[in-house]
Design a protein around this motif. Structure first.
Motif, mmCIF file in Angstrom:
data_model
loop_
_atom_site.group_PDB
_atom_site.id
_atom_site.type_symbol
_atom_site.label_atom_id
_atom_site.label_comp_id
_atom_site.label_asym_id
_atom_site.label_seq_id
_atom_site.Cartn_x
_atom_site.Cartn_y
_atom_site.Cartn_z
ATOM 1 N N GLU A 155 -11.912 7.464 -98.151
ATOM 2 C CA GLU A 155 -10.665 7.102 -98.823
ATOM 3 C C GLU A 155 -9.854 8.353 -99.098
ATOM 4 O O GLU A 155 -10.402 9.396 -99.483
ATOM 5 C CB GLU A 155 -10.966 6.371 -100.138
ATOM 6 N N THR A 156 -8.548 8.275 -98.896
ATOM 7 C CA THR A 156 -7.675 9.404 -99.195
ATOM 8 C C THR A 156 -6.319 8.901 -99.663
ATOM 9 O O THR A 156 -5.903 7.790 -99.337
ATOM 10 C CB THR A 156 -7.512 10.318 -97.970
ATOM 11 N N ARG A 157 -5.643 9.722 -100.451
ATOM 12 C CA ARG A 157 -4.300 9.367 -100.917
ATOM 13 C C ARG A 157 -3.291 9.477 -99.772
ATOM 14 O O ARG A 157 -3.505 10.243 -98.826
ATOM 15 C CB ARG A 157 -3.873 10.292 -102.066
ATOM 16 N N THR A 158 -2.207 8.743 -99.910
ATOM 17 C CA THR A 158 -1.165 8.754 -98.889
ATOM 18 C C THR A 158 0.215 8.942 -99.515
ATOM 19 O O THR A 158 0.409 8.705 -100.708
ATOM 20 C CB THR A 158 -1.136 7.441 -98.081
ATOM 21 N N VAL A 159 1.134 9.366 -98.678
ATOM 22 C CA VAL A 159 2.566 9.276 -98.965
ATOM 23 C C VAL A 159 3.136 8.309 -97.936
ATOM 24 O O VAL A 159 2.855 8.437 -96.740
ATOM 25 C CB VAL A 159 3.253 10.652 -98.863
ATOM 26 N N VAL A 160 3.914 7.341 -98.393
ATOM 27 C CA VAL A 160 4.453 6.322 -97.493
ATOM 28 C C VAL A 160 5.979 6.436 -97.447
ATOM 29 O O VAL A 160 6.583 7.290 -98.101
ATOM 30 C CB VAL A 160 4.026 4.911 -97.943
ATOM 31 N N ARG A 187 1.523 9.792 -94.471
ATOM 32 C CA ARG A 187 0.968 11.132 -94.617
ATOM 33 C C ARG A 187 -0.359 11.053 -95.370
ATOM 34 O O ARG A 187 -0.496 10.295 -96.333
ATOM 35 C CB ARG A 187 1.936 12.039 -95.387
ATOM 36 N N LEU A 188 -1.323 11.852 -94.945
ATOM 37 C CA LEU A 188 -2.664 11.840 -95.532
ATOM 38 C C LEU A 188 -2.924 13.096 -96.338
ATOM 39 O O LEU A 188 -2.608 14.205 -95.894
ATOM 40 C CB LEU A 188 -3.720 11.722 -94.428
ATOM 41 N N ALA A 189 -3.527 12.917 -97.503
ATOM 42 C CA ALA A 189 -3.857 14.068 -98.347
ATOM 43 C C ALA A 189 -5.009 14.876 -97.766
ATOM 44 O O ALA A 189 -5.065 16.093 -97.927
ATOM 45 C CB ALA A 189 -4.197 13.598 -99.765
ATOM 46 N N GLU A 190 -5.943 14.204 -97.102
ATOM 47 C CA GLU A 190 -7.125 14.866 -96.546
ATOM 48 C C GLU A 190 -7.256 14.546 -95.060
ATOM 49 O O GLU A 190 -8.186 13.853 -94.638
ATOM 50 C CB GLU A 190 -8.374 14.430 -97.302
ATOM 51 N N PRO A 191 -6.351 15.060 -94.253
ATOM 52 C CA PRO A 191 -6.361 14.710 -92.822
ATOM 53 C C PRO A 191 -7.564 15.263 -92.072
ATOM 54 O O PRO A 191 -8.065 14.625 -91.142
ATOM 55 C CB PRO A 191 -5.063 15.315 -92.314
ATOM 56 N N ARG A 192 -8.033 16.456 -92.442
ATOM 57 C CA ARG A 192 -9.204 17.023 -91.746
ATOM 58 C C ARG A 192 -10.417 16.129 -91.957
ATOM 59 O O ARG A 192 -11.122 15.772 -91.010
ATOM 60 C CB ARG A 192 -9.509 18.429 -92.258
#
Length: 539
Positions: A321-326, A452-457
């Motif tokens: 699970e990771t935070r997003t910007v939409v 956009r993903l907070a933890e893309p790696r």
């Protein structure tokens, strides 16, 4: 008695000719009153069905015989009536699917021709109910341009055909989505209806902000409302103590708010929301679940726009699970809702600037200063980099701008170090971003539509773990080259972008989120227009 029907070739003739042939055969086969009754019924069925291609096709296939109104159809009638009695449980309009109205018509209809017309009317009601329950009452695209989800509609005639082949009660029981989410939403709906019947959560909290250490009537109202909601036990405290602070934090977590334990304006607005408003969110979520009545995939990515979270789901369990910007809440930036399949990721991606951004945002900057946005390459239709000094940007408009714009791979690239691709006509995908500060905000609607993903790696590692023993090492080795590199997923992963202001948890509270785009308000208005109404249960 043997009935002689027209040949298959004759029955295949369309329109009135085929119908007249059938009626003629029935008339010749049956004497006296029985002949008149059968003919009247079949003729009425054929005539009433003629305006609906699917219903007409079905009745033609069964020689215009009844499936609802005969003595041998009792089980089917009873199953339909029983199903209609539960329409309100599913958040469907009870007046539209009224079992009492249907029973009254059945009891009052005796004449064969009227019975034939009623036969077709029941089939139309059945088809309306079956499709509404299985794939939704509304057509999403008519409600909001961002509702681009492809609803898995079944052929209407197939409902009638399959009903004939099935145990009637089993058929009706299988119509609604058979997902744990839908089942839990129905339970939450009943809980809220019972709560409303008992008077709700009591008085609202009249305050603009309450902090630990405060006391007085507003704190008492806060305490009592949290207790009515089940976030704190009953107590006599009049002070905003540690127990109330903890309860406020639990409430905040259940409503997507920053869990600071302070009852600020945002928290109080959500706290003062009525159970009727929450019930609306649940009913809308049930309708959305019907639109989404399809297999998700044993492994899939789920992005809930209102929750600002992206999750990897494996066998119904969240494994990442990771935070997003939409997308920002603007007409051309809101993220759409749809499903597709992630096929590959791109490490060290270039950003190919969408034309709308190039012409609306960057062209005015170039008209002011041709050397603006130097981090972007400007190329012609053949992909050749142009000499900015040789172009009069002031002579160009949004329509006549002939160039493409690209940002090469870099740490500061708008897409960051990786993007996750599920090719679609909306040009929406998941990606990294250098704008990390936005992830600390409570409401994260700022992008042009992509996620956009907070933890893309870490997201990439989780996806690649299925195809390499050292996903982190592999990713970092590709990243270190600095070259734009496509990495195919050996097992493509379904991606579902959804929008739920109410959703459940297998072992926790129902979660509620703000209607950031106003979509659920529009859906509720459309449902209400169709006759969906809130209920209360006394008890």
């Amino acid at each position: 008695m043997h009935l002689s029907f027209p040949s298959p070739r004759a029955r295949a003739r369309s329109g009135l000719t085929g119908l007249l042939l059938l009626i003629a055969a029935l008339t010749m086969a049956l004497p006296g009153l029985a002949r008149a009754q059968v003919t009247a019924f079949n003729q009425a069925v054929a005539t009433a069905a003629a305006g609906d291609r699917d219903i007409a096709g079905f009745y033609k296939a069964v020689n215009y015989e009844g499936i609802w109104t005969g003595k041998d159809d009792r089980a089917r009638r009873a199953a339909l009536i029983s199903a209609l009695e539960r329409a309100g449980d599913h958040g469907l309009p009870t007046a539209r699917f009224s079992p009492d109205a249907l029973k009254a018509k059945m009891d009052a209809t005796k004449d064969p021709a009227a019975l034939g017309r009623l036969e077709v009317e029941i089939s139309a009601l059945f088809l309306d109910y079956a499709r509404s329950l299985q794939t939704g009452l509304l057509t999403p695209s008519r409600i909001d341009e961002g509702l681009v989800r492809e609803v898995p509609y079944r052929a209407r005639q197939s409902y009638l055909v399959n009903l004939m082949k099935s145990d009637p009660r089993g058929f009706f029981n299988a119509l609604a989505p058979r997902t744990p989410e839908y089942t839990r939403l129905m339970k939450e709906k009943l809980r809220l209806e019972t709560l409303i019947g008992r008077g709700g959560w009591g008085p609202t909290v009249a305050a603009t902000k309450l902090e630990p250490g405060a006391s007085g009537p507003s704190v008492i109202a806060l305490r009592d409302r949290l207790a009515a909601m089940g976030f704190i036990g009953r107590s006599a405290t009049q002070t905003y103590d540690a127990e109330i602070q903890s309860a406020v934090q639990q409430f905040q977590l259940a409503h997507g708010l920053s869990p600071d334990g302070v009852a600020g304006s945002g928290t109080l607005k959500e706290l003062n929301a009525s159970p009727e408003r929450r019930l609306q969110s649940v009913i809308v979520a049930m309708e959305r679940e019907r639109w989404f009545n399809r297999p998700r995939g044993k492994r899939h990515v789920l992005v809930n726009l209102t929750d600002f979270k992206a999750r990897i789901i494996d066998n119904n369990a969240v494994t990442f699970e990771t935070r997003t910007v939409v997308g920002a809440n603007q007409s051309d930036r809101r993220s759409p809702e749809f499903s597709d399949v992630m096929e590959f990721l791109v490490i060290n991606p270039s950003w190919y600037v969408p034309r709308s951004i190039a012409t609306k945002e960057y062209l005015p900057m170039l008209q002011e200063n041709p050397n603006a946005v130097r981090h972007l390459e400007i190329t012609d239709s053949n992909g050749r980099r142009i000499d900015r000094s040789a172009v009069d940007f002031t002579s160009l408009t949004e329509k006549t701008f002939p160039f493409a714009m690209r940002e090469p791979p870099s740490q500061g690239n708008a897409l960051g170090i990786v993007k996750f691709m599920f090719p679609n006509r909306y040009n929406i995908y998941l990606h990294d971003t250098p704008a990390k500060s936005l992830f600390s905000r409570e409401v994260r609607a700022y992008s042009h539509g992509c996620i956009r993903l907070a933890e893309p790696r870490e997201f990439a590692y989780a996806l690649l773990a299925r195809q390499t023993a050292d996903p982190q090492g592999y990713f970092q080795s590709v990243l270190a080259t600095g070259r734009e590199t496509r990495v195919n997923l050996k097992q493509p992963v379904p991606v579902h972008i959804i929008y739920r202001t109410a959703y459940t948890q297998a072992d926790g509270r129902t979660q509620f989120r703000r209607d950031v785009y106003g979509r659920d308000a529009r859906i509720w208005a459309a449902l209400a227009k169709e006759g969906v109404a809130l209920r209360s249960v006394q008890g």
